[in-house]
Structure formats: C-alpha cells, structure tokens
Design an enzyme around this catalytic site. Structure first.
Site, PDB file in Angstrom:
ATOM      1  N   ASP A  74       0.858  -1.184   0.000  1.00 19.29           N
ATOM      2  CA  ASP A  74       0.000   0.000   0.000  1.00 19.29           C
ATOM      3  C   ASP A  74       0.894   1.234   0.000  1.00 19.29           C
ATOM      4  OD1 ASP A  74      -1.928   1.943   0.435  1.00 19.29           O
ATOM      5  OD2 ASP A  74      -2.921   0.865   2.054  1.00 19.29           O
ATOM      6  N   ASP A  95      -3.305   7.382  -3.237  1.00 16.17           N
ATOM      7  CA  ASP A  95      -3.215   6.226  -2.343  1.00 16.17           C
ATOM      8  C   ASP A  95      -3.652   5.001  -3.141  1.00 16.17           C
ATOM      9  OD1 ASP A  95      -3.202   4.470  -0.207  1.00 16.17           O
ATOM     10  OD2 ASP A  95      -4.692   5.562   0.984  1.00 16.17           O
ATOM     11  N   HIS A 150     -11.546   6.246   2.089  1.00 16.41           N
ATOM     12  CA  HIS A 150     -11.481   7.535   2.778  1.00 16.41           C
ATOM     13  C   HIS A 150     -11.205   8.663   1.808  1.00 16.41           C
ATOM     14  CE1 HIS A 150      -7.102   6.975   2.318  1.00 16.41           C
ATOM     15  NE2 HIS A 150      -7.386   5.703   2.594  1.00 16.41           N
ATOM     16  N   HIS A 162      -7.021  11.003   5.735  1.00 14.41           N
ATOM     17  CA  HIS A 162      -8.285  10.364   6.114  1.00 14.41           C
ATOM     18  C   HIS A 162      -9.367  11.428   6.295  1.00 14.41           C
ATOM     19  CE1 HIS A 162      -5.472   7.038   7.193  1.00 14.41           C
ATOM     20  NE2 HIS A 162      -6.425   6.353   6.605  1.00 14.41           N
ATOM     21  N   GLU A 186     -10.926   1.118  -1.048  1.00 10.23           N
ATOM     22  CA  GLU A 186      -9.983   0.030  -0.773  1.00 10.23           C
ATOM     23  C   GLU A 186     -10.672  -1.174  -0.127  1.00 10.23           C
ATOM     24  OE1 GLU A 186      -6.820   0.827   2.014  1.00 10.23           O
ATOM     25  OE2 GLU A 186      -7.804   2.611   2.782  1.00 10.23           O
ATOM     26  N   GLU A 236      -6.749  -1.164  -4.094  1.00 13.27           N
ATOM     27  CA  GLU A 236      -7.087   0.237  -3.815  1.00 13.27           C
ATOM     28  C   GLU A 236      -6.709   1.135  -4.981  1.00 13.27           C
ATOM     29  OE1 GLU A 236      -6.368   3.530  -0.259  1.00 13.27           O
ATOM     30  OE2 GLU A 236      -4.895   1.921  -0.553  1.00 13.27           O
TER      31      GLU A 236
END
Length: 293
Positions: free
Chosen positions: A87, A98, A157, A165, A190, A278
């Site tokens: 990740d 992300d 998020h 976040h 994700e 993700e």
C-alpha cells in the site's frame, strides 16, 4: 465542489507516480527477498521521481491488513505461501494518491480476485448523487459472491491536501446512506477480502505514527522525532525514519502527552489471509477519473 486545474494536475501527477512506483515496488516481492530492502528501495523510488511519501510504505503479511512496515533492522523476508499487501501513498505539494495491490506468493488467486473485483465494481458505480453506502453494498456483494468476507471495520477515505483520512468514508460493507458523492470529491476506495472473521484488531506492535498536536519536547529523542514529524504537516511517519538512540522512549513520551498518534498493525485472526486492492479517484460530472490506474 470545484477543483482548479493546478490542484487537479497535482492529484494526477501524484496518481501517475504512485501507479508507476507501486508496480515496480510490488515486483520486488519475491521469495527470500528482504522486507527492509524492498521497503527502502520502493520509498526511495518516490523521492527519485520528484514526489514525497504520503505515508510509510505499508507491507502487510497474510492475516495483517494494514499499518505494517519494516522495522529498523527488520530481518523478515518474503516466503512461499505469503500473501503480501503493498500500500503506497504519494503526494505532490500535499495532494495525495493512495493505491494498493496484493502480491500472491502462494495459491490465493481467488482471494486476490475478490478484492480486485469489488474495487472495479465500486469504481464503475461512482458518479455524482450516489451514496457512499451504496458503494459498500456493491463491495460486500462482490466479495461475498467470491466466497469471502469483507473486512467490516476498514474503509476507504477522502483525500484532501495533507489529509489522508478526510471525508467521505467509503464502507466495505452494506450500509444505509452515507455521504452523497459530488463532483470534485477525491477519495480512495480500498476493499479488503478475508478468509478470517471479517474484522481486524490492533496488534501490540506500532511502526507508524503521526503528529496531532504542537507542544515542546524536552527529551533529545522526542525532539528528533518532531524534526521528522513537523515538516510532514500531519502525514504519517515511520519509527524507522528517526535517527539516533532511545527512539522508543521518545515515541512513548510523545504518545502519552498526546503529541503523536500511533497506528498499530491491524490484523484478522491468526492463520487467516487478507487481500487488498485500492485506487484513488476524482468524481467527475458523469462518473470518475481514476488517478492511479
């Protein structure tokens, strides 16, 4: 919600770099390879590409789902049968991408496909006016359709400048309502699929922290930690990044006084396996743009 061209370009640049580095980093995950070497090499790639890490590279083994990274002097190696989540977070001037993928060193293909299919289905449904809870319904249905459980207490998020976040929260299970998506929202979806309980708990080990308050520190080790943390403007950092001795003493002092927040490793039941997929996306007028694909 509007987004000017400069901001949009920064999100796109971060996404393109994250996509490139994630693929190269995940390609280093092979039997017998050092975790520490893989992590440090991948993190270095981000800087060499002209961007910065939004968080320490997360590399989580088997039943672990999130928040693991190499320890200082880590002697772990990848082994046959492992299921490895990689990740990566990249930022350009605070605008974050992300993205994550799962590397299968065993025979976990259907489990890997479950999280990947759930992510693709959720992305296909993104458009202004849909509720985040509807995306959770899609994710849960896809994962359960593959014979596994979604991890209920992990979510996607929002991604705002220097905020990893933010809102909206994107659930991995069915729920009523939630945030209504609007054009210009940026967030990561994700899905996690598991052979275990469907919930993660905190392990005792902590490798990742972020600064949440500004207070003076007296301990030399705490001062060194804050020298690493302050320029990150609230983005997470790794214990491994802090030079010098007595780092654990400094970390525990700063946690106790509320200056930094710990992120313990999160894992499902021992012996289970968790997969993750993700992407980061921007909601557009008629759908979405996936910056990391």
């Amino acid at each position: 919600m509007s987004m000017d061209d400069r901001v949009c370009d920064a999100y796109r640049e971060a996404g393109a770099l994250a996509r490139k580095v994630l693929r190269r980093g995940a390609g280093l995950v092979k039997e017998g390879v050092s975790l520490l070497e893989m992590v440090e090499t991948t993190e270095r790639m981000v800087v060499e590409e002209g961007a910065q890490l939004a968080f320490p590279l997360n590399v989580s083994f088997n039943e672990a789902a999130a928040h693991d990274t190499a320890m200082p002097g880590d002697e772990r190696t990848f082994a046959r049968g492992d299921l490895i989540k990689v990740d990566l977070g990249v930022h350009v001037d605070g605008y974050i991408a992300d993205t994550a993928m799962t590397v299968d060193l065993g025979n976990h293909g259907p489990l890997v496909e479950a999280s990947r299919a759930a992510l693709d289905a959720a992305i296909a449904a993104v458009r202004p006016g849909i509720a985040a809870g509807d995306l959770g319904t899609i994710i849960q249905s896809k994962i359960e359709g593959h014979g596994y459980k979604p991890v209920a207490n992990l979510t996607g998020h929002g991604l705002e400048r220097y905020d990893l976040h933010a809102k909206p929260m994107i659930p991995n299970i069915a729920m009523n309502g939630g945030a209504i998506l609007v054009e210009g929202m940026v967030f990561a979806i994700e899905p996690f699929a598991t052979t275990g309980s469907g919930r993660v708990v905190e392990a005792p080990r902590v490798e990742i922290y972020k600064q949440v308050a500004a207070r003076p520190a007296r301990l030399p080790s705490a001062k060194r930690i804050l020298e690493i943390a302050r320029p990150r403007r609230g983005l997470p950092f790794s214990r491994r990044w802090v030079p010098g001795d007595k780092v654990d003493l400094g970390l525990s002092t700063l946690v106790r006084t509320g200056v930094i927040h710990p992120f313990p490793v999160l894992h499902d039941i021992q012996g289970s396996f968790v997969s993750q997929a993700e992407h980061t996306l921007i909601v557009t007028a008629d759908g979405c743009e996936v910056t990391t694909r």
